[in-house]
Design a protein around this motif. Structure first.
Motif, PDB file in Angstrom:
ATOM      1  N   ARG A  54       0.814  -1.273   0.090  1.00 25.09           N
ATOM      2  CA  ARG A  54       0.168   0.078  -0.029  1.00 25.09           C
ATOM      3  C   ARG A  54       0.853   1.130  -0.024  1.00 25.09           C
ATOM      4  O   ARG A  54       0.473   2.297  -0.683  1.00 25.09           O
ATOM      5  N   SER A  60      -5.462   2.006  -2.852  1.00 21.99           N
ATOM      6  CA  SER A  60      -6.641   2.169  -2.113  1.00 21.99           C
ATOM      7  C   SER A  60      -7.000   0.948  -1.559  1.00 21.99           C
ATOM      8  O   SER A  60      -6.389  -0.217  -1.844  1.00 21.99           O
ATOM      9  N   GLU A  61      -7.764   0.975  -0.521  1.00 23.54           N
ATOM     10  CA  GLU A  61      -8.465  -0.165   0.097  1.00 23.54           C
ATOM     11  C   GLU A  61      -8.867  -1.335  -0.823  1.00 23.54           C
ATOM     12  O   GLU A  61      -8.714  -2.567  -0.741  1.00 23.54           O
ATOM     13  N   SER A  62      -9.765  -0.645  -1.906  1.00 23.29           N
ATOM     14  CA  SER A  62     -10.243  -1.603  -2.810  1.00 23.29           C
ATOM     15  C   SER A  62      -9.214  -2.216  -3.838  1.00 23.29           C
ATOM     16  O   SER A  62      -9.194  -3.309  -3.949  1.00 23.29           O
ATOM     17  N   LEU A  64      -6.153  -3.042  -2.723  1.00 25.65           N
ATOM     18  CA  LEU A  64      -5.535  -4.053  -1.831  1.00 25.65           C
ATOM     19  C   LEU A  64      -6.194  -5.282  -1.695  1.00 25.65           C
ATOM     20  O   LEU A  64      -5.891  -6.293  -1.928  1.00 25.65           O
ATOM     21  N   GLN A  65      -7.721  -5.056  -1.797  1.00 25.89           N
ATOM     22  CA  GLN A  65      -8.646  -6.428  -1.565  1.00 25.89           C
ATOM     23  C   GLN A  65      -8.501  -7.192  -2.880  1.00 25.89           C
ATOM     24  O   GLN A  65      -8.572  -8.212  -2.879  1.00 25.89           O
ATOM     25  N   GLN A 244     -15.581  -7.002   2.417  1.00 24.25           N
ATOM     26  CA  GLN A 244     -15.032  -5.665   3.121  1.00 24.25           C
ATOM     27  C   GLN A 244     -15.386  -4.552   2.354  1.00 24.25           C
ATOM     28  O   GLN A 244     -15.201  -3.557   2.773  1.00 24.25           O
ATOM     29  N   GLN A 245     -15.327  -4.544   0.869  1.00 20.54           N
ATOM     30  CA  GLN A 245     -15.301  -3.489   0.072  1.00 20.54           C
ATOM     31  C   GLN A 245     -16.808  -3.272  -0.625  1.00 20.54           C
ATOM     32  O   GLN A 245     -16.971  -2.115  -0.763  1.00 20.54           O
ATOM     33  N   ARG A 448     -12.847  -2.854  15.053  1.00 21.93           N
ATOM     34  CA  ARG A 448     -13.222  -1.558  14.485  1.00 21.93           C
ATOM     35  C   ARG A 448     -13.750  -0.764  15.709  1.00 21.93           C
ATOM     36  O   ARG A 448     -14.115  -0.846  16.676  1.00 21.93           O
TER      37      ARG A 448
END
Length: 486
Positions: A54, A60-62, A64-65, A244-245, A448
């Protein structure tokens, strides 16, 4: 479908025959296992590299997913068609193609200069791995018989367990050696020398295909079946790998679509089998050990794989372990799994599914003891506190994966070994995706917020994973009660 594999021109001599031919079989298996290890390693090795990936590519988180889920999705999508292709054409040629493509895809991933580049390389890498892996179980069916086949599947089971558990350790070590800036690239580039060395060895040692006349009834490729299964697999996996996304509840509408597509696939395969050889012969599921083994793999991998996912997150995000330290904490599971898998391969012919039952009980004991250890010693000592429980769980896992593969595939004809192994591997991949989504959602619900309770999140996640392993135990016990024969 016959009850037992028929002999063919490429079948080995009976077990126990020594000499150059026997030694060549084991060398060929070693090449297969090295290649299979690479593809399965890349399922888990990337987990510990995600923070540096990252930072290095500003992902982005997306993105990485998709680095994680894209590999799993592409891998699961091609397993069965690739297994069928090996059955119908040349298993050696398909294996070599998959190995070459996987090596190339690893180089592309290691050289990535942007988020989009890395995601596409991972999709390519996953598809290449899916081409290669079902050929391994197909070669075991072709090269070995009797007790030797059990030992060969024991070696494969050890490889699966090791690759899954040692991935975080190796990833952490590479990042430690090469630094956070470029260490993540070596997570992919480490495959290059292995792939380059394995290609000529595989070409020399793996057996050629049977004469065309022997395979004449198995050369059809069933394109309609490929499309139905592919679409159904994507519709089934996508809501879970993007859990998660993709937050919209609309994603679950894909599940009834998946059920409809897979139902259509089953109907088409039954129809197609009346005239030609289908992609997956549904008569396989009339053989109880095969049906039970596929079901057991589905639910066991849902619990087994999710443990590494939440344990790595707990150690790194919750306890601030380094990537290397987190990998070292999981090593006891790898050691237990590798040792027990080799033993299980030798015992399965005598103990049958009862060995799997014993392994599942050990896994349950180890998982619950891990959760208890975290409750008592949450903090810097967690890695030491969970070492023995993970060793026990790993030993149990070694007695599950390898013996289950042997028992599931032992009555499959050699001509269908690739597609049958592909179905088994697909069940494992689907189980892994579903398990990570279910266990992960429980874990993240408590990990979280402004004051996350990481220890409680891990304990609850382990409880859910243990519940999935318990379902696998029920399947195994039912198979034994129905008359398991070693």
């Amino acid at each position: 479908m016959t009850a037992h594999p028929s002999r063919s021109a490429v079948d080995p001599p009976p077990s126990g025959v020594a000499g150059p031919a026997a030694a060549r079989r084991w060398r060929a298996l070693a090449v297969c296992l090295v290649a299979g290890f690479m593809t399965l390693l890349d399922v888990s090795i990337v987990n510990v590299a995600l923070p540096t990936v990252r930072a290095g590519l500003h992902m982005s988180e997306s993105g990485l997913q998709w680095v994680l889920s894209g590999y799993a999705l592409a891998f699961g999508l091609v397993l069965v068609p690739a297994g069928r292709l090996g059955d119908a054409r040349s298993r050696r040629a398909v294996f070599l193609t998959g190995l070459a493509l996987f090596t190339l895809a690893s180089a592309l991933a290691g050289a990535a200069r942007s988020q989009e580049w890395l995601v596409l390389a991972r999709l390519f890498q996953g598809a290449a791995g899916g081409v290669l892996v079902p050929q391994v179980s197909g070669f075991i069916q072709t090269l070995f018989q009797g007790a030797e086949r059990g030992r060969a599947f024991g070696a494969l089971g050890a490889t699966i367990g090791l690759s899954t558990a040692v991935g975080p350790l190796l990833g952490g070590l590479l990042i430690h050696l090469f630094g956070p800036q470029d260490g993540w690239r070596w997570v992919f580039l480490v495959n290059l020398p292995i792939g380059v060395a394995a290609l000529p060895l595989a070409h020399r040692l793996l057996p050629p295909p049977a004469p065309a006349a022997e395979r004449a009834g198995h050369r059809d490729f069933d394109p309609v079946g490929v499309l139905l299964l592919g679409a159904g697999t994507v519709a089934l996996l996508l809501p879970f790998v993007q859990e998660q996304q993709w937050h919209s509840a609309a994603r679950w509408l894909l599940l009834p679509l998946a059920a409809a597509l897979l139902g259509a696939f089953v109907g088409w395969e039954r129809y197609y089998a009346r005239r030609r050889e289908p992609l997956v012969n549904m008569a396989l599921f009339a053989v109880r050990p095969y049906a039970a083994g596929v079901a057991l793999s589905l639910v066991y991998f849902a619990g087994f794989t999710a443990i590494f996912f939440i344990f790595t997150l707990y150690l790194q995000a919750g306890l601030h372990y380094s990537a290397l330290s987190a990998g070292l904490a999981i090593t006891p599971f790898a050691l237990g799994s590798a040792g027990a898998a080799a033993v299980g391969g030798r015992l399965v012919a005598r103990l049958g599914r009862r060995l799997v039952v014993a392994g599942l009980l050990l896994v349950l004991c180890g998982l619950m003891a891990s959760a208890g250890a975290v409750r008592l010693w949450s903090g810097a000592a967690t890695g030491w506190a969970t070492a023995l429980p993970l060793l026990v769980a790993g030993a149990g896992s070694g007695l599950v994966i390898a013996p289950n593969q042997t028992l599931t595939l032992q009555r499959v004809p050699v001509a269908r070994a690739g597609s049958a192994g592909g179905v088994l591997q697909t069940a494992q991949r689907v189980g892994s995706a579903v398990g990570i989504a279910i266990v992960g959602s429980v874990f993240f619900a408590h990990a979280r917020g402004r004051h996350p309770d990481w220890a409680l999140a891990f304990q609850l996640g382990v409880a859910v994973a243990a519940g999935l392993v318990l379902v696998a135990l029920v399947v195994a016990v039912a198979d034994v009660a129905a008359g398991d024969t070693p």
